[in-house]
Design a protein around this motif. Structure first.
Motif, PDB file in Angstrom:
ATOM      1  N   ASP A 169      -1.465   5.300 -10.788  1.00  0.00           N
ATOM      2  CA  ASP A 169      -2.597   5.944 -11.286  1.00  0.00           C
ATOM      3  C   ASP A 169      -2.541   5.927 -12.892  1.00  0.00           C
ATOM      4  O   ASP A 169      -3.388   6.477 -13.501  1.00  0.00           O
ATOM      5  CB  ASP A 169      -2.864   7.123 -10.937  1.00  0.00           C
ATOM      6  N   GLY A 170      -1.302   5.246 -13.584  1.00  0.00           N
ATOM      7  CA  GLY A 170      -1.128   5.334 -15.037  1.00  0.00           C
ATOM      8  C   GLY A 170      -0.484   6.214 -15.570  1.00  0.00           C
ATOM      9  O   GLY A 170      -0.417   6.403 -16.647  1.00  0.00           O
ATOM     10  N   HIS A 171      -0.270   7.439 -14.767  1.00  0.00           N
ATOM     11  CA  HIS A 171       0.353   8.435 -15.427  1.00  0.00           C
ATOM     12  C   HIS A 171       2.095   8.264 -15.312  1.00  0.00           C
ATOM     13  O   HIS A 171       2.648   7.648 -14.296  1.00  0.00           O
ATOM     14  CB  HIS A 171       0.077   9.968 -14.688  1.00  0.00           C
ATOM     15  N   VAL A 172       2.540   8.901 -16.054  1.00  0.00           N
ATOM     16  CA  VAL A 172       4.123   8.586 -16.465  1.00  0.00           C
ATOM     17  C   VAL A 172       4.930   9.464 -15.186  1.00  0.00           C
ATOM     18  O   VAL A 172       4.421  10.623 -14.930  1.00  0.00           O
ATOM     19  CB  VAL A 172       4.576   8.884 -17.845  1.00  0.00           C
ATOM     20  N   VAL A 173       5.943   9.047 -14.933  1.00  0.00           N
ATOM     21  CA  VAL A 173       6.738   9.842 -14.144  1.00  0.00           C
ATOM     22  C   VAL A 173       7.884  10.260 -15.040  1.00  0.00           C
ATOM     23  O   VAL A 173       8.802   9.244 -15.384  1.00  0.00           O
ATOM     24  CB  VAL A 173       7.250   9.115 -13.061  1.00  0.00           C
ATOM     25  N   TYR A 174       8.425  11.696 -15.021  1.00  0.00           N
ATOM     26  CA  TYR A 174       9.456  11.668 -15.774  1.00  0.00           C
ATOM     27  C   TYR A 174      10.759  12.360 -14.801  1.00  0.00           C
ATOM     28  O   TYR A 174      10.177  12.871 -13.790  1.00  0.00           O
ATOM     29  CB  TYR A 174       9.053  13.062 -16.903  1.00  0.00           C
ATOM     30  N   THR A 180       0.956  -1.144   0.098  1.00  0.00           N
ATOM     31  CA  THR A 180       0.038  -0.022   0.159  1.00  0.00           C
ATOM     32  C   THR A 180       0.761   1.397  -0.072  1.00  0.00           C
ATOM     33  O   THR A 180       0.401   2.276  -0.409  1.00  0.00           O
ATOM     34  CB  THR A 180      -0.818  -0.115   1.380  1.00  0.00           C
ATOM     35  N   THR A 181       2.011   1.102   0.358  1.00  0.00           N
ATOM     36  CA  THR A 181       2.971   2.572   0.330  1.00  0.00           C
ATOM     37  C   THR A 181       3.662   2.671  -0.891  1.00  0.00           C
ATOM     38  O   THR A 181       4.412   3.670  -1.136  1.00  0.00           O
ATOM     39  CB  THR A 181       3.774   2.536   1.570  1.00  0.00           C
ATOM     40  N   VAL A 182       3.552   1.687  -1.914  1.00  0.00           N
ATOM     41  CA  VAL A 182       4.163   1.896  -3.150  1.00  0.00           C
ATOM     42  C   VAL A 182       3.354   2.789  -4.029  1.00  0.00           C
ATOM     43  O   VAL A 182       1.974   2.629  -4.368  1.00  0.00           O
ATOM     44  CB  VAL A 182       4.313   0.586  -3.778  1.00  0.00           C
ATOM     45  N   ALA A 183       4.096   3.672  -4.475  1.00  0.00           N
ATOM     46  CA  ALA A 183       3.446   4.754  -5.585  1.00  0.00           C
ATOM     47  C   ALA A 183       3.442   4.264  -6.952  1.00  0.00           C
ATOM     48  O   ALA A 183       2.684   5.016  -7.622  1.00  0.00           O
ATOM     49  CB  ALA A 183       3.706   6.111  -5.338  1.00  0.00           C
ATOM     50  N   GLY A 184       4.579   3.801  -7.363  1.00  0.00           N
ATOM     51  CA  GLY A 184       4.663   3.452  -8.509  1.00  0.00           C
ATOM     52  C   GLY A 184       5.965   2.349  -8.897  1.00  0.00           C
ATOM     53  O   GLY A 184       6.539   2.127  -7.917  1.00  0.00           O
ATOM     54  N   VAL A 185       6.630   2.222  -9.985  1.00  0.00           N
ATOM     55  CA  VAL A 185       7.606   1.400 -10.289  1.00  0.00           C
ATOM     56  C   VAL A 185       8.559   2.328 -11.187  1.00  0.00           C
ATOM     57  O   VAL A 185       8.220   2.947 -12.148  1.00  0.00           O
ATOM     58  CB  VAL A 185       7.414   0.087 -11.161  1.00  0.00           C
ATOM     59  N   SER A 186       9.715   2.112 -10.654  1.00  0.00           N
ATOM     60  CA  SER A 186      10.853   2.901 -11.739  1.00  0.00           C
ATOM     61  C   SER A 186      11.357   2.185 -12.809  1.00  0.00           C
ATOM     62  O   SER A 186      10.963   1.031 -13.006  1.00  0.00           O
ATOM     63  CB  SER A 186      12.143   3.022 -11.069  1.00  0.00           C
ATOM     64  N   VAL A 187      12.033   2.857 -13.838  1.00  0.00           N
ATOM     65  CA  VAL A 187      12.355   2.072 -14.996  1.00  0.00           C
ATOM     66  C   VAL A 187      13.216   0.868 -14.906  1.00  0.00           C
ATOM     67  O   VAL A 187      13.319   0.173 -15.658  1.00  0.00           O
ATOM     68  CB  VAL A 187      12.944   2.936 -16.014  1.00  0.00           C
ATOM     69  N   ASP A 188      13.773   1.006 -13.614  1.00  0.00           N
ATOM     70  CA  ASP A 188      14.715  -0.207 -13.233  1.00  0.00           C
ATOM     71  C   ASP A 188      14.111  -1.220 -12.388  1.00  0.00           C
ATOM     72  O   ASP A 188      14.679  -2.139 -11.840  1.00  0.00           O
ATOM     73  CB  ASP A 188      16.131   0.087 -12.759  1.00  0.00           C
ATOM     74  N   GLY A 189      12.597  -1.108 -12.414  1.00  0.00           N
ATOM     75  CA  GLY A 189      12.042  -2.090 -11.536  1.00  0.00           C
ATOM     76  C   GLY A 189      11.819  -2.042 -10.204  1.00  0.00           C
ATOM     77  O   GLY A 189      11.279  -2.581  -9.401  1.00  0.00           O
ATOM     78  N   ILE A 218      11.141   8.353 -16.286  1.00  0.00           N
ATOM     79  CA  ILE A 218      11.862   7.348 -15.116  1.00  0.00           C
ATOM     80  C   ILE A 218      11.036   6.244 -14.401  1.00  0.00           C
ATOM     81  O   ILE A 218      11.308   5.647 -13.435  1.00  0.00           O
ATOM     82  CB  ILE A 218      12.630   8.438 -14.020  1.00  0.00           C
ATOM     83  N   GLY A 219       9.830   6.290 -14.786  1.00  0.00           N
ATOM     84  CA  GLY A 219       8.748   5.651 -14.154  1.00  0.00           C
ATOM     85  C   GLY A 219       7.384   5.466 -14.383  1.00  0.00           C
ATOM     86  O   GLY A 219       7.030   6.576 -15.436  1.00  0.00           O
ATOM     87  N   ILE A 220       6.529   4.742 -13.672  1.00  0.00           N
ATOM     88  CA  ILE A 220       5.094   4.843 -14.039  1.00  0.00           C
ATOM     89  C   ILE A 220       4.559   4.667 -12.600  1.00  0.00           C
ATOM     90  O   ILE A 220       4.996   4.110 -11.807  1.00  0.00           O
ATOM     91  CB  ILE A 220       4.660   3.688 -14.875  1.00  0.00           C
TER      92      ILE A 220
END
Length: 352
Positions: A249-254, A149-158, A244-246
């Motif tokens: 909520d489906g939005h990209v992280v730049y 539950t504390t994970v907000a997303g995943v980085s490009v390196d997993g 750099i991640g996703i």
């Protein structure tokens, strides 16, 4: 309207190991992955893989796939382990991070997911490690793996992009209230109590994995002197719009730079999200201020207040020049209907 080609373009920025951008795997932990060998820093207790003498060997496993047509979905499957050897005296475990969400769902500055107008309200929202446990309904988030539950997303390196807060619900690097600063390695990663290696702030190591043994942040002078400044400096070779991640909520992280090569220091909302192009697309950006990548699932508002859990937070927020741009969501069928009605009205006018 989102297209699957847009989704796969983003997916190709991830260091995937499953060999496909359209077919997910049944279980990411059961796949082969890419081995990472660490000759120092681990023992039989802390190694997330197998010890061969004094060398720890673990596998980085990551699969990012896109599916659908009218509604494009992106699925992220990761074992949470990076492509480099972390500096950590603690245990790291392989994870089963697996979620699927609508890719880049359409949002509007006129329909906010978050609207905190006072210091108390903003602090209640952003100074809470559980704030990003659930995504907005428009994202249609489905979790297949371990419920983190504390994970907000995943980085490009997993590696997991953790909610920005420490376990004390404060900025882990610039805390208030006498709370301690959290210890991280020179890639800004560390494990939590569940042995999940993660980032709270943008890590250039995700794009350019270091070789050999890395040091701790405190053992790296430029990192220990200013975590926020050092984080941005690792993107000196990526001064453009860089995935750099996703987020969940489906939005990209730049990364910290926009398409013009300008560092993002304004234009973002309370969630660290920004409308960044003339299409009205919304994404999160790495910044030098709290919450660094994403603090909540936006879009959010732009108040002239700050939080009470960080000494490195903005005192106010401003809209980007694209925040008012409308996003075209007309389908081809809708456009045909509009053109037909226009034609019929024209014919009626001519007959009169």
């Amino acid at each position: 309207e989102q297209f699957i080609v847009d989704c796969t373009t983003i997916a190709k920025n991830f260091y995937t190991t499953c060999g496909s951008y359209t077919t997910a795997v049944s279980n990411i932990t059961a796949t082969t992955g890419v081995n990472v060998s660490c000759s120092a820093g681990f023992n039989s207790t802390t190694c997330p893989g197998t010890m061969y003498g004094s060398t720890c060997v673990f596998a980085h496993k990551l699969c990012v796939t896109c599916s659908g047509s009218s509604t494009v979905r992106i699925r992220v499957q990761s074992n949470g382990l990076p492509l480099f050897c972390p500096f950590t005296p603690s245990i790291l475990n392989e994870q089963d991070i697996d979620f699927e969400v609508n890719f880049n769902p359409t949002v509007s500055v006129n329909s906010l997911n978050q609207n905190a107008t006072t210091t108390a309200a903003l602090s209640q929202l952003l100074c809470n490690i559980q704030t990003e446990a659930n995504a907005p309904t428009s994202a249609n988030l489905v979790s297949y793996g371990t419920q983190l539950t504390t994970v907000a997303g995943v980085s490009v390196d997993g590696v997991a992009l953790m909610n920005v807060n420490s376990a004390n619900d404060v900025d882990p690097f610039y805390p208030t209230g006498g709370n301690p600063t959290e210890s991280v390695d020179a890639c800004f990663g560390h494990p939590n109590d569940h042995y999940v290696y993660h980032y709270h702030i943008a890590s250039g190591c995700a794009l350019n994995p270091p070789s050999g043994t890395i040091a701790s942040c405190t053992g790296t002078p430029s990192c220990s002197s200013s975590v926020a400044t050092y984080s941005i400096s690792l993107y000196n070779s990526y001064r453009t719009l860089t995935v750099i991640g996703i987020a969940k909520d489906g939005h990209v992280v730049y990364g910290p730079y926009d398409s013009t090569g300008t560092q993002v220091t304004s234009g973002f909302d309370i969630c660290n999200g920004m409308f960044y192009n003339s299409n009205g697309d919304y994404a999160y950006f790495a910044t030098q201020t709290f919450p660094y990548m994403t603090g909540c699932f936006g879009p959010g508002n732009y108040p002239n207040v700050s939080v009470n859990c960080s000494s490195n937070a903005p005192s106010s927020y401003t809209k980007s020049k694209y925040a008012g741009h409308a996003v075209s969501t007309f389908s081809s069928e809708t456009l045909v209907l509009v053109y037909t009605i226009t034609f019929l009205m024209t014919m009626v006018t001519l007959k009169q």
